[in-house]
Design an enzyme around this catalytic site. Sequence first.
Site, PDB file in Angstrom:
ATOM      1  N   CYS A 101       0.811  -1.154   0.000  1.00  0.00           N
ATOM      2  CA  CYS A 101       0.102  -0.067   0.180  1.00  0.00           C
ATOM      3  C   CYS A 101       0.864   1.340  -0.001  1.00  0.00           C
ATOM      4  O   CYS A 101       1.764   1.461   0.606  1.00  0.00           O
ATOM      5  CB  CYS A 101      -0.982   0.020   1.215  1.00  0.00           C
ATOM      6  SG  CYS A 101      -1.804   1.415   1.309  1.00  0.00           S
TER       7      CYS A 101
ATOM      8  N   CYS B  28     -10.807 -11.226  20.800  1.00  0.00           N
ATOM      9  CA  CYS B  28     -10.271 -10.513  19.865  1.00  0.00           C
ATOM     10  C   CYS B  28      -9.023  -9.700  20.449  1.00  0.00           C
ATOM     11  O   CYS B  28      -8.384  -8.872  19.939  1.00  0.00           O
ATOM     12  CB  CYS B  28     -10.958  -9.482  19.033  1.00  0.00           C
ATOM     13  SG  CYS B  28     -11.807  -8.414  20.316  1.00  0.00           S
TER      14      CYS B  28
ATOM     15  N   CYS C 117      -2.985  -0.145   9.202  1.00  0.00           N
ATOM     16  CA  CYS C 117      -2.224  -1.455   9.156  1.00  0.00           C
ATOM     17  C   CYS C 117      -0.776  -1.293   9.881  1.00  0.00           C
ATOM     18  O   CYS C 117      -0.360  -0.285   9.909  1.00  0.00           O
ATOM     19  CB  CYS C 117      -1.878  -1.847   7.580  1.00  0.00           C
ATOM     20  SG  CYS C 117      -3.500  -2.315   6.671  1.00  0.00           S
TER      21      CYS C 117
ATOM     22  N   GLN D 186     -18.454 -10.203  12.018  1.00  0.00           N
ATOM     23  CA  GLN D 186     -16.914 -10.404  11.512  1.00  0.00           C
ATOM     24  C   GLN D 186     -16.597  -9.836  10.115  1.00  0.00           C
ATOM     25  O   GLN D 186     -17.345  -9.751   9.402  1.00  0.00           O
ATOM     26  CB  GLN D 186     -16.536 -11.759  11.557  1.00  0.00           C
ATOM     27  CG  GLN D 186     -16.559 -12.810  12.835  1.00  0.00           C
ATOM     28  CD  GLN D 186     -15.503 -11.948  13.741  1.00  0.00           C
ATOM     29  OE1 GLN D 186     -14.404 -11.555  13.265  1.00  0.00           O
ATOM     30  NE2 GLN D 186     -15.744 -12.191  14.969  1.00  0.00           N
TER      31      GLN D 186
ATOM     32  N   ASP E 101     -18.131 -14.291  23.930  1.00  0.00           N
ATOM     33  CA  ASP E 101     -17.473 -13.583  22.821  1.00  0.00           C
ATOM     34  C   ASP E 101     -17.471 -12.132  23.185  1.00  0.00           C
ATOM     35  O   ASP E 101     -18.180 -11.285  22.427  1.00  0.00           O
ATOM     36  CB  ASP E 101     -18.250 -13.770  21.790  1.00  0.00           C
ATOM     37  CG  ASP E 101     -17.273 -13.151  20.348  1.00  0.00           C
ATOM     38  OD1 ASP E 101     -16.518 -12.790  20.793  1.00  0.00           O
ATOM     39  OD2 ASP E 101     -18.005 -13.255  19.240  1.00  0.00           O
TER      40      ASP E 101
ATOM     41  N   GLU F  70     -27.378 -10.251  25.033  1.00  0.00           N
ATOM     42  CA  GLU F  70     -26.610  -8.932  24.215  1.00  0.00           C
ATOM     43  C   GLU F  70     -27.088  -7.556  24.770  1.00  0.00           C
ATOM     44  O   GLU F  70     -28.397  -7.812  25.082  1.00  0.00           O
ATOM     45  CB  GLU F  70     -27.165  -9.346  22.879  1.00  0.00           C
ATOM     46  CG  GLU F  70     -26.704  -8.258  21.850  1.00  0.00           C
ATOM     47  CD  GLU F  70     -25.096  -7.822  21.850  1.00  0.00           C
ATOM     48  OE1 GLU F  70     -24.865  -6.667  21.981  1.00  0.00           O
ATOM     49  OE2 GLU F  70     -24.067  -8.953  21.600  1.00  0.00           O
TER      50      GLU F  70
ATOM     51  N   TYR G 280     -22.922 -12.246  25.149  1.00  0.00           N
ATOM     52  CA  TYR G 280     -22.279 -11.380  24.140  1.00  0.00           C
ATOM     53  C   TYR G 280     -22.669 -11.864  22.913  1.00  0.00           C
ATOM     54  O   TYR G 280     -21.966 -12.156  21.964  1.00  0.00           O
ATOM     55  CB  TYR G 280     -20.998 -11.222  24.216  1.00  0.00           C
ATOM     56  CG  TYR G 280     -20.571 -10.742  25.504  1.00  0.00           C
ATOM     57  CD1 TYR G 280     -20.341  -9.371  26.257  1.00  0.00           C
ATOM     58  CD2 TYR G 280     -20.051 -11.716  26.773  1.00  0.00           C
ATOM     59  CE1 TYR G 280     -20.000  -9.008  27.475  1.00  0.00           C
ATOM     60  CE2 TYR G 280     -19.611 -11.396  27.848  1.00  0.00           C
ATOM     61  CZ  TYR G 280     -19.663  -9.965  28.325  1.00  0.00           C
ATOM     62  OH  TYR G 280     -19.146  -9.951  29.807  1.00  0.00           O
TER      63      TYR G 280
END
Length: 416
Positions: A70, A373, A81, A249, A346, A302, A278
């Site tokens: 890039c 994550c 990034c 996602q 999650d 949730e 979640y």
Amino acid sequence: MEQATLELTVGPVAHGGWCVARHEGRVVFVRHALPGERVRARVTEETARFLRADAVEILDASPDRVLPPCPYAGPGRCGGCDWQHATLEAQRGLKADVVAEQLRRLAGIDRKIVVEEVPGAPDGLGWRTRVQFAATREGRLGFRHHRSHDIEVVDACLIAHPEVEAVGAEARSWNGAAGVEVIASSGGDRAVVIAPRPRRTVAVPDLDAPASILVDQGKGRTDARFGSGVLHERVEDREFRVSGSGFWQVHPGAAETLLDAVLAYAQPEPGEWALDLYCGAGLFAAALAEAVGPEGAVFGLEWETAAVRDAHANLRDLPQARVERGRVEEALDRFQIERADLVVVDPPRSGLGRDVVERVAGLEAERVVYVSCDPATLARDLAWFGELGYPLTDLRAFDCFPMTHHVECVALLLRS
């Protein structure tokens, strides 16, 4: 030491897209470098304990170094990034090292980690199906510099999915917008979500491809200006609706990959009582409900109102599944949930926290599957689970975010 330049020998990778070096006894966190390199680095921030710096000249390069694909990647440029200057194999090795280091340091767990490729982006590009652009005062789109409010205006994003780029958002003027999100779903829908500046309206330009137009009203609420504002995602033979910029996602192969990993660990059996905490739009809850069957039950929690509404629609053919709105911290007690056969969690990047870990452990489930994550909050929570009789049994890591430092983990905890 503002804008000072240091010559450094770069050490191991650190969580967050940095590598660690030392200068006169102080730690220096260096971006745009790789372990083992010798670099000249420009200091960007100084604290009493450490420095932050950008490698601006590579004196001795790592064999893993490549030219970033890039044109906007590099010191002082786009902050989206972290690892475009490394091969994909090296990127996954760096992420594996980070996960292993966090487990060792925060949880006392010594485990070899392998970060697995996720199908759908063999070159690490063209995968991001949801892209959030920042807008300049003049209405040009781009991405913020690392740890900065400055915006790098871009003509295109190489990690954006082709169906996102087909909209042509970067070539348009978005006067009055603070940000613009472009979404392309696996079901063939597109949406553009506009976040206006305070007391401003945005004239929506003509786009290169059809898309619903939504306005972000804050607090997770969007209003559709054009189109339905509902996107459809397909995972195996099931379709899910997701409202506006609700959570899904972003890698086209991630939902199916993570679902397969969760089910392999959870091993749901007919008649079991499962919790999905979640639960978002109900990806895991749907599969769990199919597995436990009508003689079993799935209870999902949730907080986001739109996600709960989506989950109700997505699970309407599964009467054994129930989803309620609430924060896990209080809702398990409010709904008098005292036990479960298995639990899937999650959480957001902040993890579960001590109170929720203790509440989940108190359910005395045989299996807990933790989707994370963030390896740091995962490791912190795994340490607490271990103290409460739920040691880490197995863990898989997935490269759901190529070119960035982010990594997704799925952990299995078995009651001891």
